[in-house]
Design a protein around this motif. Structure first.
Motif, short mmCIF file in Angstrom:
data_model
loop_
_atom_site.label_atom_id
_atom_site.label_comp_id
_atom_site.label_asym_id
_atom_site.label_seq_id
_atom_site.Cartn_x
_atom_site.Cartn_y
_atom_site.Cartn_z
N PHE A 151 14.27 -21.49 21.03
CA PHE A 151 13.89 -23.01 21.41
C PHE A 151 12.60 -23.71 19.91
CE2 PHE A 151 13.27 -20.00 24.88
CZ PHE A 151 14.23 -20.81 25.56
N CYS A 152 12.99 -24.63 19.70
CA CYS A 152 12.80 -25.26 19.02
C CYS A 152 11.84 -27.18 19.76
CB CYS A 152 13.70 -25.90 18.26
SG CYS A 152 13.95 -24.31 16.91
N ALA A 153 10.97 -27.45 19.18
CA ALA A 153 10.39 -28.76 19.78
C ALA A 153 11.18 -30.34 19.49
CB ALA A 153 9.28 -28.72 19.04
N GLN A 154 12.62 -29.46 18.55
CA GLN A 154 13.79 -30.75 18.25
C GLN A 154 14.75 -30.27 17.55
OE1 GLN A 154 11.22 -33.69 16.84
NE2 GLN A 154 12.03 -34.24 14.70
N LYS A 155 16.02 -30.55 18.23
CA LYS A 155 16.92 -30.05 16.84
C LYS A 155 17.01 -30.70 15.38
CE LYS A 155 20.90 -27.09 16.81
NZ LYS A 155 19.95 -26.14 17.28
N CYS A 156 16.93 -30.16 14.34
CA CYS A 156 16.70 -30.42 12.88
C CYS A 156 17.98 -31.31 12.32
CB CYS A 156 16.49 -29.28 12.41
SG CYS A 156 14.88 -28.36 12.17
N ALA A 157 17.94 -31.89 11.80
CA ALA A 157 19.53 -33.00 11.60
C ALA A 157 20.45 -31.19 10.74
CB ALA A 157 18.74 -34.35 10.96
N TYR A 158 20.50 -30.80 10.28
CA TYR A 158 20.92 -29.67 9.74
C TYR A 158 21.41 -28.27 10.09
CZ TYR A 158 17.10 -27.38 8.42
OH TYR A 158 15.66 -26.81 8.42
N CYS A 159 20.77 -28.15 11.16
CA CYS A 159 20.44 -26.42 12.33
C CYS A 159 22.38 -26.32 12.56
CB CYS A 159 19.58 -27.32 13.05
SG CYS A 159 19.21 -24.77 13.57
N ASP A 160 22.86 -25.17 12.38
CA ASP A 160 23.46 -24.68 13.48
C ASP A 160 23.42 -23.52 13.67
OD1 ASP A 160 24.01 -23.04 10.95
OD2 ASP A 160 26.43 -23.12 10.77
N PHE A 161 22.13 -23.35 13.50
CA PHE A 161 21.67 -22.10 14.18
C PHE A 161 21.91 -22.52 15.78
CE2 PHE A 161 18.99 -21.96 10.70
CZ PHE A 161 19.87 -21.94 10.07
N VAL A 162 21.81 -20.77 16.93
CA VAL A 162 21.74 -20.91 18.48
C VAL A 162 19.55 -21.55 18.22
CG1 VAL A 162 22.09 -19.99 20.58
CG2 VAL A 162 23.43 -19.70 18.57
N GLY A 201 11.89 -14.60 14.45
CA GLY A 201 12.97 -15.23 14.48
C GLY A 201 13.03 -16.66 15.32
N GLY A 202 13.85 -17.62 14.97
CA GLY A 202 14.66 -18.37 15.64
C GLY A 202 15.25 -19.48 15.34
N GLY A 203 15.43 -20.47 15.72
CA GLY A 203 14.04 -20.67 16.74
C GLY A 203 12.62 -20.94 16.08
N THR A 204 12.15 -21.21 16.55
CA THR A 204 10.48 -21.44 16.38
C THR A 204 9.58 -20.67 17.09
OG1 THR A 204 11.19 -23.47 16.04
CG2 THR A 204 8.41 -23.20 16.52
N PRO A 205 9.63 -19.15 16.72
CA PRO A 205 8.77 -18.12 17.97
C PRO A 205 7.19 -18.41 18.15
CG PRO A 205 9.72 -17.03 16.22
CD PRO A 205 10.02 -18.38 16.11
N ALA A 251 7.40 -19.16 11.69
CA ALA A 251 6.71 -20.14 12.12
C ALA A 251 6.76 -21.44 11.82
CB ALA A 251 5.63 -19.89 12.42
N ASN A 252 6.60 -22.58 13.02
CA ASN A 252 7.29 -24.17 12.26
C ASN A 252 5.85 -24.71 12.78
OD1 ASN A 252 7.16 -27.00 12.49
ND2 ASN A 252 9.33 -26.56 12.68
N PRO A 253 5.16 -25.52 10.84
CA PRO A 253 4.27 -25.63 10.91
C PRO A 253 3.70 -26.67 12.31
CG PRO A 253 4.97 -26.07 9.15
CD PRO A 253 6.15 -25.54 9.60
S1 SF4 Z 1 15.95 -23.05 14.22
FE1 SF4 Z 1 15.03 -23.73 12.15
S2 SF4 Z 1 16.37 -25.60 11.63
FE2 SF4 Z 1 17.34 -25.39 13.55
S3 SF4 Z 1 16.40 -26.81 14.99
FE3 SF4 Z 1 15.06 -25.17 15.29
S4 SF4 Z 1 13.76 -25.14 12.99
FE4 SF4 Z 1 15.54 -26.65 13.00
#
Ligand code: SF4
Length: 370
Positions: free
Chosen positions: A10-21, A55-59, A90-92
């Motif tokens: 889970f992430c607060a929002q999807k980053c513009a370069y992110c291709d992770f699940v 890991g993540g995502g955003t633990p 962690a995401n700041p």
């Molecule tokens: S996994 Fe990382 S790069 Fe992808 S949307 Fe979440 S914070 Fe951004």
């Protein structure tokens, strides 16, 4: 010793370069996801674990209570080594001192902060959920909570980034005094917003030569500051290399839990479903299991070993595959020793500084040997 990875997608929002699940704005599903994660973990109850990685995502999107609870579960479910290395990404934007204290008291002893850039303009361009000011607050929270091992992740080779701008980013990152710094070049998958912009010519990524110049600047700047490069993209103060990632590059066993997680355990590679609904409901989330052939294992051993500055352990290779390494790889070895891309020392085969610029090419030539 086996590594344990728990994916929090889970992430607060999807980053513009992110291709992770990872899923933006779906953290309300965290409680049911954590239940599913525990259900999967139970199938490995009692395994001996040397390193743990959230890991993540955003633990760090987990609440204090969820962090405490997951840490307690991991300690109960697994046989953790007394010197376990336990990392939490962690995401700041979602770091608080209280969460860091909950993680530390739960057993986490290393934090990896996804800084990526120290410029608000660049962070906005990358679609990151945090600002420079939030990073500074997060660093303070990590330090005051008492973590003495922590990483900053940075991204380089950005469109339009000058060597001067990247050099300044590195200097400012060093001033935060992390014990570990990871620097990855931006990769724009065509399916991501930045990838689509690159395809339309709206942004231009640095060419190979410009990217290599950034990488050389990284290596020189971090070396001067006392950070030892131990892998193509990873640098650490002495004694602070990430053991969890070294285990991946050395092809050690690891158990991956969670949506889209991968495992390499007892000779088999396993991949979980990337579908969140399916992960939440399936009794067994495995999507694919593959038994590795000797050829697969040899290729991974060389490909990943060459990424590390220490290189490929020749005696271990010969022991595990019952092969004479020098005879087996004679052609690829001779070609790359002659080019000055490889060197052999103290029983390891490794890339030279020049060879690191051609890591993929060198590895591909070894792959051609069956
Ligand atoms: S996994 Fe990382 S790069 Fe992808 S949307 Fe979440 S914070 Fe951004």
């Amino acid at each position: 010793m086996t590594g344990l990875y728990l994916h929090i997608p889970f992430c607060a929002q999807k980053c513009a370069y992110c291709d992770f699940v990872s899923y933006g704005g779906r953290e309300s599903l965290l409680p049911s996801y954590l239940s599913a994660l525990k259900r999967e973990a139970e199938t490995y109850r009692g395994e001996k674990i040397g390193t743990v990685f959230f890991g993540g995502g955003t633990p760090s999107l987990m609440s204090e209570k969820q962090i405490e609870d997951l840490c307690a579960f991991v300690r109960d479910c697994f046989d953790l080594a007394p010197d376990v290395e336990w990392t939490m990404e962690a995401n700041p934007a979602s770091v608080t001192k209280e969460k860091m204290l909950a993680a530390l008291s739960g057993g986490v002893n290393r934090v990896s902060l996804g800084a990526q850039s120290l410029s608000d303009d660049v962070l906005a361009f990358l679609g990151r959920a945090h600002t420079r000011a939030q990073l500074e607050t997060a660093v303070e929270a990590v330090k005051t909570a008492g973590f003495d091992k922590w990483n900053l992740d940075l991204i380089t080779a950005l469109p339009g980034q000058t060597a001067e701008a990247w050099g300044n980013t590195l200097k400012e990152a060093i001033a935060f005094a992390p014990t570990h710094i990871s620097c990855y070049s931006l990769i724009c998958d065509p399916q991501t917003p930045l990838g689509r912009m690159a395809a339309k010519g709206e942004i231009v990524l640095p060419d190979d030569e410009q990217e290599r110049a950034m990488v050389h600047l990284t290596e020189q700047t971090l070396a001067r500051a006392g950070y030892e490069q131990y892998e193509i993209s990873n640098f650490a103060l002495p004694g602070h290399a990430c053991r969890h990632n070294i285990n991946y590059w050395e092809c050690g066993d690891y158990i991956g839990l969670g949506c889209a997680a991968h495992s390499l355990f007892r000779g088999a590679r396993k991949r979980n479903t990337p579908s969140l609904p399916r992960y939440l409901t399936a009794a067994d989330p495995t999507e694919e299991t593959q038994t590795l052939s000797d050829r697969d294992k040899r290729e991974e051993r060389v490909f990943l070993g060459l990424r590390m500055n220490r290189g490929v352990d020749i005696a271990r290779f010969e022991r595990d595959f019952a092969l004479d390494f020098h005879a087996f790889y004679a052609s690829a070895l001779q070609t790359n020793l002659d080019r000055g891309f490889l060197e052999e020392a103290e029983g390891f085969l490794r890339l030279t500084a020049r060879g690191r610029d051609f890591c993929d090419t060198v590895a591909a030539e070894f792959m051609e040997t069956a």
